[in-house]
Design a protein around this motif. Structure first.
Motif, PDB file in Angstrom:
ATOM      1  N   LYS A  49       0.823  -1.215   0.000  1.00 62.22           N
ATOM      2  CA  LYS A  49       0.000   0.000   0.000  1.00 62.22           C
ATOM      3  C   LYS A  49       0.856   1.263   0.000  1.00 62.22           C
ATOM      4  N   GLU A  50       2.115   1.151   0.429  1.00 63.50           N
ATOM      5  CA  GLU A  50       3.002   2.312   0.481  1.00 63.50           C
ATOM      6  C   GLU A  50       3.660   2.600  -0.868  1.00 63.50           C
ATOM      7  N   VAL A  51       3.445   1.718  -1.834  1.00 64.05           N
ATOM      8  CA  VAL A  51       4.043   1.919  -3.161  1.00 64.05           C
ATOM      9  C   VAL A  51       3.205   2.944  -3.925  1.00 64.05           C
ATOM     10  N   LYS A  52       3.773   4.114  -4.171  1.00 62.76           N
ATOM     11  CA  LYS A  52       3.034   5.220  -4.801  1.00 62.76           C
ATOM     12  C   LYS A  52       3.399   5.419  -6.268  1.00 62.76           C
ATOM     13  N   GLU A  53       4.470   4.781  -6.725  1.00 54.52           N
ATOM     14  CA  GLU A  53       4.904   4.908  -8.109  1.00 54.52           C
ATOM     15  C   GLU A  53       4.972   3.519  -8.737  1.00 54.52           C
ATOM     16  N   ASN A  87      -2.766  -3.145  -5.505  1.00 56.17           N
ATOM     17  CA  ASN A  87      -2.101  -1.910  -5.909  1.00 56.17           C
ATOM     18  C   ASN A  87      -1.757  -1.994  -7.399  1.00 56.17           C
ATOM     19  N   ASN A  89      -0.094  -0.201  -9.141  1.00 59.00           N
ATOM     20  CA  ASN A  89       1.262   0.254  -9.452  1.00 59.00           C
ATOM     21  C   ASN A  89       2.231  -0.914  -9.652  1.00 59.00           C
ATOM     22  N   TYR A 142      12.171  -0.188  -8.598  1.00 61.61           N
ATOM     23  CA  TYR A 142      11.336   0.913  -8.116  1.00 61.61           C
ATOM     24  C   TYR A 142      12.173   2.172  -8.137  1.00 61.61           C
ATOM     25  N   SER A 183      11.298  -0.010  -1.831  1.00 57.56           N
ATOM     26  CA  SER A 183      10.344   1.094  -1.624  1.00 57.56           C
ATOM     27  C   SER A 183      10.557   1.855  -0.328  1.00 57.56           C
TER      28      SER A 183
END
Length: 563
Positions: A49-53, A87, A89, A142, A183
């Motif tokens: 869930k912390e992966v934004k890219e 996610n 992403n 990443y 990440s």
């Protein structure tokens, strides 16, 4: 009639639109497997869930290979689809690195250089055998960071099917750990203690390289304790974990107080201690040597914490081999492998209830020890977990004792080894430790002295060589756990990394290791023996059923509309 049909159609469309609208606010996936194989742990969900890219996953398990690898490929794809469902992403693809035959050698060399070692597998199809190269690896990228993911676990003596089952159990942890590595920013700090004859950095280089991927790491010498012990303690307390790898010189009382108070203030420590002075390198050079106790001035400290490392050597029938020159074959020296009883092959402690196995050693292969000593677990308020122990057919040998390479010719009598085995060689301790200097005169004045510490953790391993990597002919470090003399790869690296991750793991990532998966594997030998029957059952029967259904459906349709 038409109005009624239109009304029903609009109702159905309205329900579909409503369900799609609700789907944006409510998300639920159902795992109908008995072992919940595709249910991601809460830790994995928190990481993803912390992966934004965009997070790219290149899986190289693609091509023509046996059914076992097809199973591993399918399980990998389904797991990645599960990550992607939570996610978007997460972007993955399966790539055949040897798709272009003309670039085969160049590509394989690139993979070797990156540490992505390929695997040669034999395909046996209806009696015809062919060799194929498989790359059981994935690379996670990443931003500017990348991490490699091993998809196939090493298991000595196991069949490919057994390796696949063990690897599938390891998949979620392998990917979650890689996602976490690329990440998250490094936060925790690891100190490699120096100053008491510990292993040279070159001999633990592969371990240091692996730890550096997730944590800040740096050498920390205790030499300054003699001049300024309080400042040394304050500096050490900035680290989250201290690793003491095979010290050979005795610790002063002041140095012990620094390490003791570091533990009392919540610092974690990982000890790898050789209580007996005996080295394999010197034994190989001379053929015989005297093993004698090594006094590190640590006995009272370990005793207070709850363990005692005995100055004895363990001989174990379940031993790893050594390679010795036994003659000449032409112009080349001929080498023969012999079991070396002073080098036990240690497996995780087996219990009836698998859930009680520590995640540090869950799903691990054999670990090579060398001139290890038994650990006696003492009674106190500290929680103790025996991580590793010798086999039931092992015994301790008192020191001093002469060790000779000619011992490989001796045939061990099983009666001499029965009833004395299962000696702990790695122990995890957790809780509020009591200082070794509680109610004692302090070696140096410390205004912040703490007799009873905060909750902390300590691992004691009674062999410093567990963390030691060998060197190649150019004196470059080899992978930790690889024995260049026998070409065996042991699980030393995975064990040591699990120890570090457990000590510093605040989000419970290491606990994913305990996941159990019941994976049915196709019996290829049975399929070959019953090939025609299998074809009839899997292809012929469905076609016959479909034909019968078509005939019955056609007959009923004609009968209904002919009236």
């Amino acid at each position: 009639m038409e109005n009624k049909n239109l009304k029903n159609l609009l109702t159905i469309l309205g329900i579909i639109v409503l369900l799609n609208f609700a789907g944006h606010f409510f998300f639920k996936r159902f795992d109908l497997t008995a072992d919940k194989r595709y249910t991601l742990s809460q830790t994995s969900l928190n990481i993803i869930k912390e992966v934004k890219e965009p997070l790219y996953v290149d899986v190289f398990l693609e091509g023509n290979f046996p059914g076992e690898f097809k199973k591993l490929q399918t399980e990998t794809q389904q797991l990645l689809e599960e990550f992607k469902a939570y996610n978007p992403n997460v972007i993955f693809q399966f790539v055949n690195p040897l798709d272009k035959e003309e670039d085969r050698d160049k590509i394989m060399q690139k993979f070797y250089d990156r540490g992505l070692t390929p695997l040669n597998v034999t395909m046996d199809e209806k009696g015809k055998q062919t060799q194929e190269v498989v790359f059981p690896w994935a690379v996670v990228t990443y931003g500017s960071k990348s991490a490699k993911v091993p998809l196939l676990k090493n298991m000595m003596g196991a069949s490919t099917a057994q390796k696949v089952v063990s690897s599938v159990q390891h998949l979620e942890y392998a990917f979650a750990n890689a996602f976490n590595t690329v990440s998250k920013t490094r936060e925790k700090k690891v100190a490699i203690i120096k100053g008491n004859g510990e292993l040279h950095d070159l001999l633990i280089a592969d371990f240091l390289k692996s730890v550096r991927e997730n944590y800040y790491i740096g050498p920390f010498t205790l030499d300054s304790v003699a001049k300024s012990p309080e400042n040394t303690l304050k500096a050490l307390q900035k680290y989250d974990l201290a690793i003491i790898a095979k010290p050979t010189e005795a610790f002063t009382d002041e140095e012990k107080q620094v390490l003791d108070q570091y533990l009392m203030h919540g610092g974690k420590t990982l000890w790898l201690v050789d209580q007996v002075n005996m080295e394999m390198d010197s034994l190989m050079a001379t053929g015989e040597n005297l093993a004698y106790p090594r006094d590190l001035n640590l006995n009272d400290m370990f005793f207070k914490y709850g363990v005692r490392i005995k100055p004895d050597l363990i001989k174990d029938v379940m031993a790893t081999p050594i390679s010795l020159a036994t003659g000449q074959q032409g112009s080349a020296t001929q080498y023969t492998k012999f079991p070396w009883l002073y080098s036990p092959m240690i497996y995780p402690v087996a219990t009836v209830d698998k859930s009680k196995i520590s995640p540090i050693v869950s799903n691990l292969d054999g670990i090579k020890f060398e001139f290890t000593t038994p650990i006696e677990v003492l009674k106190n308020d500290i929680k103790k977990t025996v991580l590793l122990q010798s086999s039931p057919y092992s015994k301790s040998v008192g020191t001093p004792v002469e060790v000779n390479l000619k011992m490989v010719e001796d045939r061990p009598n099983q009666k001499d080894f029965s009833g004395s085995g299962n000696m702990p060689v790695a122990v995890l301790m957790e809780g509020k430790f009591h200082s070794v200097y509680q109610n004692r005169v302090l070696p140096f004045k410390d205004n912040g002295f703490t007799p009873i510490g905060k909750d902390s953790k300590m691992i004691v391993i009674s062999d410093g060589d567990v963390i030691k990597n060998q060197l190649d002919k150019n004196f470059q470090p080899l992978e930790l756990g690889f024995d260049k003399w026998t070409n065996n790869l042991y699980a030393n690296k995975e064990f040591m990394m699990n120890c570090v991750n457990y000590m510093l793991d605040d989000n419970g990532l290491i606990n994913i290791q305990s996941k159990e998966v019941d994976l049915p594997i196709l019996d290829s030998q049975k399929v070959t023996e019953e090939y025609t029957y299998s074809q009839i059952l899997t292809i012929g029967v469905p076609l016959v059923v479909l034909l019968i259904f078509g005939l019955v459906f056609t007959f009923l349709r004609k009968r209904r509309y002919s009236k």
